[in-house]
Scaffold this active site. Structure first.
Site, PDB file in Angstrom:
ATOM      1  N   LYS A 189      -4.037  -2.389  13.338  1.00 37.71           N
ATOM      2  CA  LYS A 189      -3.259  -1.581  14.070  1.00 37.71           C
ATOM      3  C   LYS A 189      -2.174  -1.087  13.072  1.00 37.71           C
ATOM      4  O   LYS A 189      -1.194  -1.521  12.830  1.00 37.71           O
ATOM      5  CB  LYS A 189      -2.496  -2.791  15.216  1.00 37.71           C
ATOM      6  CG  LYS A 189      -1.006  -2.318  15.476  1.00 37.71           C
ATOM      7  CD  LYS A 189      -0.976  -1.113  16.477  1.00 37.71           C
ATOM      8  CE  LYS A 189       0.415  -0.887  17.044  1.00 37.71           C
ATOM      9  NZ  LYS A 189       1.234  -0.077  16.053  1.00 37.71           N
ATOM     10  N   THR A 246      10.205  -7.894  14.239  1.00 38.19           N
ATOM     11  CA  THR A 246       8.869  -7.915  14.621  1.00 38.19           C
ATOM     12  C   THR A 246       8.086  -9.168  14.115  1.00 38.19           C
ATOM     13  O   THR A 246       7.292  -9.829  14.837  1.00 38.19           O
ATOM     14  CB  THR A 246       8.261  -6.656  14.129  1.00 38.19           C
ATOM     15  OG1 THR A 246       8.642  -5.651  14.480  1.00 38.19           O
ATOM     16  CG2 THR A 246       6.709  -6.602  14.819  1.00 38.19           C
ATOM     17  N   GLU A 265       4.734 -10.200   5.903  1.00 39.58           N
ATOM     18  CA  GLU A 265       5.364  -9.641   4.616  1.00 39.58           C
ATOM     19  C   GLU A 265       6.733  -8.765   5.252  1.00 39.58           C
ATOM     20  O   GLU A 265       6.059  -7.797   5.741  1.00 39.58           O
ATOM     21  CB  GLU A 265       4.356  -8.680   3.931  1.00 39.58           C
ATOM     22  CG  GLU A 265       3.003  -9.131   3.223  1.00 39.58           C
ATOM     23  CD  GLU A 265       3.048 -10.193   2.175  1.00 39.58           C
ATOM     24  OE1 GLU A 265       4.069 -10.080   1.548  1.00 39.58           O
ATOM     25  OE2 GLU A 265       2.428 -11.242   2.289  1.00 39.58           O
ATOM     26  N   CYS A 300       9.742  -1.331   0.426  1.00 41.36           N
ATOM     27  CA  CYS A 300       9.997  -2.827   0.661  1.00 41.36           C
ATOM     28  C   CYS A 300      10.673  -3.440  -0.393  1.00 41.36           C
ATOM     29  O   CYS A 300      11.870  -3.920  -0.168  1.00 41.36           O
ATOM     30  CB  CYS A 300       8.725  -3.665   1.370  1.00 41.36           C
ATOM     31  SG  CYS A 300       7.579  -3.608  -0.134  1.00 41.36           S
ATOM     32  N   GLU A 399      18.881  -5.015   5.753  1.00 39.93           N
ATOM     33  CA  GLU A 399      18.046  -3.786   5.102  1.00 39.93           C
ATOM     34  C   GLU A 399      18.286  -2.499   5.904  1.00 39.93           C
ATOM     35  O   GLU A 399      18.158  -2.591   7.015  1.00 39.93           O
ATOM     36  CB  GLU A 399      16.687  -4.312   5.359  1.00 39.93           C
ATOM     37  CG  GLU A 399      15.739  -3.175   4.692  1.00 39.93           C
ATOM     38  CD  GLU A 399      13.988  -3.731   4.949  1.00 39.93           C
ATOM     39  OE1 GLU A 399      13.950  -4.120   6.101  1.00 39.93           O
ATOM     40  OE2 GLU A 399      13.621  -3.807   3.983  1.00 39.93           O
TER      41      GLU A 399
HETATM   42  P1  NAD Z   1       8.101  -2.585  12.339  1.00 40.05           P
HETATM   43  O1  NAD Z   1       8.102  -4.113  12.275  1.00 40.05           O
HETATM   44  O2  NAD Z   1       8.883  -1.848  13.095  1.00 40.05           O
HETATM   45  O3  NAD Z   1       6.702  -1.997  12.380  1.00 40.05           O
HETATM   46  C1  NAD Z   1       5.615  -2.733  11.709  1.00 40.05           C
HETATM   47  C2  NAD Z   1       4.443  -2.690  12.519  1.00 40.05           C
HETATM   48  O4  NAD Z   1       4.488  -3.488  13.624  1.00 40.05           O
HETATM   49  C3  NAD Z   1       3.964  -1.242  13.332  1.00 40.05           C
HETATM   50  O5  NAD Z   1       2.492  -1.063  13.169  1.00 40.05           O
HETATM   51  C4  NAD Z   1       4.563  -1.483  14.881  1.00 40.05           C
HETATM   52  O6  NAD Z   1       3.775  -0.696  15.965  1.00 40.05           O
HETATM   53  C5  NAD Z   1       4.205  -3.012  15.104  1.00 40.05           C
HETATM   54  N1  NAD Z   1       5.198  -3.614  15.850  1.00 40.05           N
HETATM   55  C6  NAD Z   1       6.131  -3.411  16.335  1.00 40.05           C
HETATM   56  N2  NAD Z   1       6.599  -4.083  17.219  1.00 40.05           N
HETATM   57  C7  NAD Z   1       5.710  -4.882  17.527  1.00 40.05           C
HETATM   58  C8  NAD Z   1       5.550  -5.939  18.467  1.00 40.05           C
HETATM   59  N3  NAD Z   1       6.243  -6.485  19.438  1.00 40.05           N
HETATM   60  N4  NAD Z   1       4.074  -6.839  18.334  1.00 40.05           N
HETATM   61  C9  NAD Z   1       3.303  -6.370  17.646  1.00 40.05           C
HETATM   62  N5  NAD Z   1       3.145  -5.238  16.933  1.00 40.05           N
HETATM   63  C10 NAD Z   1       4.578  -4.478  16.786  1.00 40.05           C
HETATM   64  O7  NAD Z   1       8.293  -2.182  10.548  1.00 40.05           O
HETATM   65  P2  NAD Z   1       8.418  -0.635  10.092  1.00 40.05           P
HETATM   66  O8  NAD Z   1       9.673  -0.019  10.581  1.00 40.05           O
HETATM   67  O9  NAD Z   1       6.909  -0.063  10.320  1.00 40.05           O
HETATM   68  O10 NAD Z   1       8.233  -0.942   8.640  1.00 40.05           O
HETATM   69  C11 NAD Z   1       9.468  -1.194   7.914  1.00 40.05           C
HETATM   70  C12 NAD Z   1       9.580  -2.592   7.402  1.00 40.05           C
HETATM   71  O11 NAD Z   1       8.440  -3.163   6.830  1.00 40.05           O
HETATM   72  C13 NAD Z   1      10.921  -2.887   6.581  1.00 40.05           C
HETATM   73  O12 NAD Z   1      11.573  -3.948   6.970  1.00 40.05           O
HETATM   74  C14 NAD Z   1      10.238  -3.095   5.337  1.00 40.05           C
HETATM   75  O13 NAD Z   1      10.915  -3.953   4.341  1.00 40.05           O
HETATM   76  C15 NAD Z   1       9.124  -3.765   5.756  1.00 40.05           C
HETATM   77  N6  NAD Z   1       7.928  -3.735   4.544  1.00 40.05           N
HETATM   78  C16 NAD Z   1       7.582  -4.783   3.616  1.00 40.05           C
HETATM   79  C17 NAD Z   1       6.777  -4.819   2.961  1.00 40.05           C
HETATM   80  C18 NAD Z   1       6.327  -6.285   2.095  1.00 40.05           C
HETATM   81  O14 NAD Z   1       5.359  -5.830   1.424  1.00 40.05           O
HETATM   82  N7  NAD Z   1       7.244  -7.229   2.140  1.00 40.05           N
HETATM   83  C19 NAD Z   1       5.911  -3.569   2.472  1.00 40.05           C
HETATM   84  C20 NAD Z   1       6.426  -2.570   3.182  1.00 40.05           C
HETATM   85  C21 NAD Z   1       7.369  -2.563   4.270  1.00 40.05           C
END
Ligand code: NAD
Length: 495
Positions: A189, A246, A265, A300, A399
Site C-alpha cells: 500500500k 499512524t 519505521e 526521515c 518532527e
Molecule cells: P503517514 O503515516 O501519514 O503515511 C504513511 C502511510 O501510511 C501512507 O501510505 C498512508 O496512506 C498510510 N496510512 C495513513 N493512515 C493510515 C491508517 N490509519 N491505517 C493504515 N495506513 C495508513 O506518513 P507520511 O506522511 O506518508 O510519511 C512521513 C513520515 O514517515 C515521517 O514521520 C517520516 O519521518 C517517516 N519516515 C520514516 C522513515 C524511517 O526509515 N524510519 C523513512 C521515511 C519516512
C-alpha cells in the site's frame, strides 16, 4: 546514472496514465471513487489514482495467500527466485529515467537526488537480497546425543507493506526485496501522494517473471485502504514506514484483528551535534545545510536539530545560513535544483505553522520562513533556520518533516548528550569532532539507530536502518531485515 535535461523534459511532457490496483495479474479500478493526483511541482492534476475499498483489499490479500499456499513463488528453488529478482533489478535500471521522472512529478523530490535515491537505490536493494537469499539458512542445534534439533527458517506467508511518500521506490524496495527474497507474498500500500512509481515497479516485477499474485498493490487513502489492510485477518506480518500517529494505529489494528506482527519505521528529530573541535567547520556547515534541506527536509533521518557548541555558535550558524542560501530551490525536474517541492499543500501549511509557533515561543527566524515560488502554483518553501530554540519548544520536540532547522547552543559534552537524547525520538544523529574518544563516547551515549561521525547521512545496503524509542522497532536493509520476513521453526527429532 546520468541523465540530460532534454530527456527529462521529454519524459515529463508525457501524459500519466491513471493508477490502477494490481490484484493477481489484473490491473483494476478500485470500488471507491478514484483520487485526483496533484503534482506538487505546479499544483495541477497529474492523473487519477484508484481507491481500494476494504473488499478490494481483501481480494488482494486472498490473491497473495493463494499464491503463497500453492508455492508458485514460496517453493521455487532459491536460484529461480534469485534470477527473477536480479532481472527486476536490471529492469529498474533500464527504466530508471522513466521511474525517476514519474516519481518526481508525483512527489516533488529533486530529480538529481531521485535518480540515485529512487530507481538507483531500489535496483541495488533488489540485487542485494537476490544475492543474499541462498546464503541465509537454518541451523542445527547442539542437542544431546540421540536427538536432532533443526532450526528451519521459513517465509512468514503474507506480508503487508505500507509505505510513505518521501522515497517510495527506495523505501518500497527496502520492504519488497527482502520479503520476496525470503519467499513471501506481498500486498503493498503506497502513499496516496506517491503511488505511481511503485505501481510501475510492480508491472516491471511481472515482466521480470514474478508470478502473478505474489506482489499485489492497493492504492487509496490511509484511513480506508491502509486501515483495511492492517485490519486483515489473513496478513501475517505488517511492515510500515511512516509517521508515529499512524504507527500507533497500526498496533491497535493488529491488536483488534489477528495479532499480526507489526514492524514500525517512524519519524525522527535527529540531532546534528557540532563541537568546536570539528575537523573542518566549513565542511560541517555545508553538510549541516544539506542534512536538513535536501528533498525539502522530507527525509526521515534529516538533521533537523542543529546543536552547536556555544564558543563557535554564531560563526557556525552564519556559515550554515550562507551554505543554505547558495542551495538552489526550484522546479524539481530541473537537474540543477537542490531543494525541490514540498509533497502536498497540507504538508506545506503544516510546515509554515511550525515556523509561526516557534517564533511565538521565542525562537529567532534567521533565514527563510515563508512559502516560495507561489506563482508556479506548486508547493515550495524557503529553507528556514530558527535559532534560540529551547529544548522544551515544540520545534525541538516534534518532527516537522519539512525544510525547517532548529538551532540550539550547548556548553559542553554532557549538555550536548542531554539535549541529543531529550526527545521521544531516536532515529539518527551526527557528531562532528576531532576527538576520537569523544566521538566514541557520543556514539555510545546517543540513543539512535544510526550515529554519523564527521559526516551526515549516507549509508548502503550492508548496514541496518531502524529507530529506537518512538522512532520505531524494526530494521530495514542488511541481512538483519530478513528476520522480519522469516519465521523460525524447530524440528525435534528422536534418532
Ligand atoms: P503517514 O503515516 O501519514 O503515511 C504513511 C502511510 O501510511 C501512507 O501510505 C498512508 O496512506 C498510510 N496510512 C495513513 N493512515 C493510515 C491508517 N490509519 N491505517 C493504515 N495506513 C495508513 O506518513 P507520511 O506522511 O506518508 O510519511 C512521513 C513520515 O514517515 C515521517 O514521520 C517520516 O519521518 C517517516 N519516515 C520514516 C522513515 C524511517 O526509515 N524510519 C523513512 C521515511 C519516512
Amino acid at each position: 546514472m546520468t541523465l540530460d535535461q532534454a530527456t527529462i523534459d521529454r519524459l515529463a511532457a508525457a501524459p500519466v496514465a491513471p493508477g490502477r490496483l494490481l490484484i493477481g495479474a489484473d490491473r483494476v479500478e478500485g470500488q471507491n471513487a478514484p483520487l485526483e493526483v496533484l503534482s506538487p511541482i505546479d499544483g495541477q492534476v497529474l492523473t487519477t489514482l484508484a481507491s481500494a475499498s476494504a473488499a478490494d483489499v481483501n481480494r488482494a490479500v486472498a490473491a497473495a495467500r493463494a499464491a503463497f499456499d500453492d508455492g508458485r513463488w514460496s517453493r521455487q528453488p532459491p536460484a529461480a527466485r534469485k534470477a527473477v529478482l536480479t532481472r527486476l533489478a536490471d529492469l529498474i535500471d533500464r527504466h530508471a529515467p522513466e521511474l525517476a521522472v514519474l516519481g518526481v512529478r508525483d512527489n516533488g523530490t529533486e530529480i538529481a537526488m531521485a535518480l540515485k535515491a529512487e530507481p538507483g537505490s531500489a535496483a541495488g536493494t533488489f540485487r542485494y537480497y537476490a544475492e543474499a537469499l541462498d546464503k541465509v539458512y537454518g541451523q542445527i542445534a547442539p542437542t544431546p546425543e540421540g536427538v536432532l534439533g533443526l532450526i528451519h527458517r521459513e517465509p512468514v506467508g503474507v506480508v503487508a507493506a505500507i509505505v510513505p511518500w518521501n522515497f517510495p521506490l527506495m523505501i518500497g524496495a527496502w520492504k519488497l526485496a527482502p520479503a520476496l527474497a525470503a519467499g513471501n507474498s506481498v500486498v503493498l500500500k503506497p502513499a496516496e501522494t506517491a503511488s505511481l512509481s511503485l505501481l510501475r515497479l510492480a508491472e516491471l516485477a511481472l515482466e521480470a517473471g514474478l508470478p502473478p499474485g505474489v506482489l499485489n498493490v492497493v492504492t487509496g487513502p490511509g484511513r480506508v485502504t491502509g486501515e483495511a489492510l492492517a485490519l486483515s485477518m489473513d496478513v501475517d506480518v505488517l511492515v510500515f514506514t511512516g509517521s508515529g500517529p499512524t504507527g500507533r494505529r497500526l498496533l491497535e489494528y493488529a491488536a483488534r484483528s489477528n495479532l499480526k506482527r507489526v514492524y514500525l519505521e517512524l519519524g525522527g528529530k535527529s540531532p546534528n551535534i557540532v563541537f568546536a573541535d570539528a575537523p573542518d567547520l566549513a565542511q560541517a556547515a555545508k553538510v549541516a545545510a544539506t542534512a536538513i534541506f535536501r528533498n525539502a527536509g522530507q527525509v526521515c533521518v534529516a538533521g533537523s536539530r542543529l546543536l552547536v557548541e556555544a564558543s563557535v555558535h554564531d560563526d557556525f550558524v552564519a556559515a550554515v545560513a550562507e551554505a543554505t542560501a547558495a542551495m538552489r530551490l526550484g522546479n524539481p525536474l530541473d537537474l540543477t535544483t537542490q531543494i525541490g517541492a514540498v509533497n502536498s499543500l497540507p504538508q506545506l501549511q503544516g510546515n509554515l505553522r511550525f515556523v509561526a509557533e516557534a517564533q511565538a515561543e521565542g525562537a529567532t527566524l534567521a533565514l527563510g520562513g515563508a512559502r516560495a515560488l507561489e506563482g508556479t502554483g506548486g508547493y515550495y518553501m524557503q529553507p528556514t533556520i530558527l535559532t534560540g530554540v529551547q529544548p522544551d519548544h515544540r520545534l525541538a520536540q516534534a518532527e516537522v518533516f519539512g525544510p525547517v532547522l532548529a538551532v540550539t547552543p550547548f556548553a559542553d559534552e554532557a549538555e550536548a548528550l542531554r539535549l541529543a537524547n531529550g526527545t521521544d525520538f531516536g532515529l539518527a544523529a551526527g557528531v562532528w569532532t576531532s576527538n576520537l574518544s569523544r566521538a566514541h563516547r557520543m556514539v555510545r551515549g546517543i540513543r539512535a539507530g544510526v550515529v554519523h561521525v564527521n559526516t551526515y547521512g549516507g549509508a548502503d545496503n550492508t548496514v541496518p536502518l531502524g529507530g529506537v524509542k518512538q522512532s520505531g522497532n524494526g530494521h530495514d536493509k542488511s541481512l538483519h531485515a530478513l528476520d522480519k520476513y522469516t519465521d523460525l521453526k524447530t524440528a525435534w527429532i528422536q534418532l
